[in-house]
Scaffold this active site. Structure first.
Site, PDB file in Angstrom:
ATOM      1  N   SER A 261      66.168  73.349  -3.355  1.00 27.03           N
ATOM      2  CA  SER A 261      65.135  73.660  -4.492  1.00 27.03           C
ATOM      3  C   SER A 261      65.905  73.904  -5.739  1.00 27.03           C
ATOM      4  CB  SER A 261      64.806  74.987  -4.027  1.00 27.03           C
ATOM      5  OG  SER A 261      63.804  75.114  -3.179  1.00 27.03           O
TER       6      SER A 261
ATOM      7  N   LYS B  83      65.420  82.777 -12.284  1.00 29.26           N
ATOM      8  CA  LYS B  83      64.502  82.210 -11.377  1.00 29.26           C
ATOM      9  C   LYS B  83      63.849  83.559 -10.862  1.00 29.26           C
ATOM     10  CE  LYS B  83      63.560  79.691  -7.172  1.00 29.26           C
ATOM     11  NZ  LYS B  83      63.940  78.943  -6.169  1.00 29.26           N
TER      12      LYS B  83
ATOM     13  N   SER C  60      61.838  74.600  -5.148  1.00 27.93           N
ATOM     14  CA  SER C  60      60.931  75.559  -5.865  1.00 27.93           C
ATOM     15  C   SER C  60      61.305  76.160  -7.136  1.00 27.93           C
ATOM     16  CB  SER C  60      60.940  76.820  -4.668  1.00 27.93           C
ATOM     17  OG  SER C  60      62.222  77.233  -4.640  1.00 27.93           O
TER      18      SER C  60
END
Length: 382
Positions: free
Chosen positions: A178, A79, A154
């Protein structure tokens, strides 16, 4: 079945038996990425050249007879809010459009030590604020199962690249769902570990008391294998990390006896809003645990109705504090239109560098921390 379709645990076994090479696997995964990435858009940065060099180094180690970890040669997406030395780490924000960290996050150091192959940086909602992966300064990510739908967020990019076959494993971060929510949307396995189980050093902060790095995989065994590699106490860099998050290897204990295990089903979770399919699947899992000897019973969490407003107050307050460092001075985006006025430099750099969702949360957080409202909102929520 193509290599990119296999689970990480299957690929690890093939690599260990020398039935495939790490370079062969990396090339297969990048070929898949080139075939679908223009549609899925799961990455902010693809690091093919560096990844192939890592894979080649793994093959040399294996050929020389070195004992390697289960993750050696396995491609992993990261990420874009987890620091990778010398590789762009933007948080999918204009504010960090040119930021190349001078250091690795602890989890990256652990993956490097395990000889994992890092494929690139996965897209996300800007500064991890959002639940659709549409709040990215780079581009929106699409759900690989239906390109007209969102992958969740997210950590939507991390979930999407695993679901699309662009990487068998990925790391994400979870502050208020997330990892778990995009894993669900994309049909992969995702886990938010117990807070402190994984070092947060090098994770660009949203809400420090809630943020936690965790795994994505195609199977529970995959997620356990990745989590085994990144957990552990980090005495030098993260005082909130814990010394003994669990006993032994998660992967080795996946089939351990659950007889006597107590599992509570909060009645508040089964009220208005839950779909029949979700209820049915959760209860089927509960019955499976019962059949294996676990004790399953109803419990009550009466304060859960306040969880969402409490989350938004606390996380936004911490975000307001954490994101104050992005001021157009030290690194990242700086407005070209400030002249010699320092206040104008701060204001324009932050207004132009942050997206709308990030600005909303900073404003909310600043409000609940301000004089006259601190006691009424932040202190009460805490």
């Amino acid at each position: 079945m193509a290599l990119y379709e296999k689970t990480a645990s299957e690929l690890s076994e093939l690599l260990g038996k020398k039935e495939i090479s790490a370079v062969e696997l990396a090339k297969d995964v990048f070929a898949r990425t080139k075939a679908v990435e223009d549609k899925v858009q799961g990455y902010v940065t693809v690091a093919e050249e560096a990844a192939l060099a890592q894979a080649e180094a793994v093959d040399k180690k294996r050929a020389s007879g070195e004992e390697l970890s289960a993750l050696a040669g396995i491609p992993i997406a990261i990420k874009d809010n987890i620091c990778t030395k010398g590789t762009l780490t933007t948080c999918a924000s204009k504010m960090l459009y040119n930021f190349k960290p001078p250091y690795n996050a602890t989890v990256i150091e652990k993956l490097t030590a395990a000889d994992a192959v890092i494929t690139g940086k996965a897209n996300m909602d800007e500064f991890a604020m959002g639940s659709s992966c549409e709040n990215s300064a780079a581009h929106p990510t699409h759900n690989p199962h239906n390109l007209d739908r969102v992958p969740g967020g997210s950590s939507g990019g991390s979930a999407a690249v695993v679901a699309a076959g662009e990487a068998p494993l990925a790391l994400g971060s979870d502050t208020g769902g997330s990892i778990r929510q995009p894993a669900s949307f994309c049909g992969v396995v995702g886990l938010k570990p117990t807070y402190g189980a994984v070092s947060r050093y090098g994770l660009i902060a949203f809400a420090s008391s809630l943020d936690q790095i965790g795994p994505f995989g195609r199977s529970i065994e995959d997620a356990a294998m990745l989590l085994d590699a990144v957990t552990g106490h980090d005495p030098l860099h993260d005082s909130t990390s814990v010394k003994t998050p669990f006993e032994g290897s998660l992967r080795a204990n996946l089939n351990a006896d659950v007889k006597g295990l107590k599992i509570g089903l909060p009645k508040e979770y089964f009220g208005e809003g839950i779909s029949d399919a979700v209820r049915k699947n959760v209860m089927a899992a509960a019955e499976a645990y019962k059949a294996l000897g676990a004790e399953v019973f109803e419990i009550s969490l009466p304060l859960v109705e306040y969880a969402l407003p409490i989350y938004y107050i606390l996380s936004s307050a911490e975000a307001s504090s954490n994101l104050a460092r992005f001021d157009g001075v030290k690194y990242g985006y700086r407005t070209p239109n400030a002249g010699d006025d320092i206040t104008e430099l701060y204001t324009k750099s932050r207004s132009e560098g942050f997206g709308a969702e990030v600005q909303r949360r900073i404003m909310l957080g600043t409000y609940v921390l301000s004089s006259g409202y601190y006691d009424a909102y932040y202190k009460k929520a805490r």
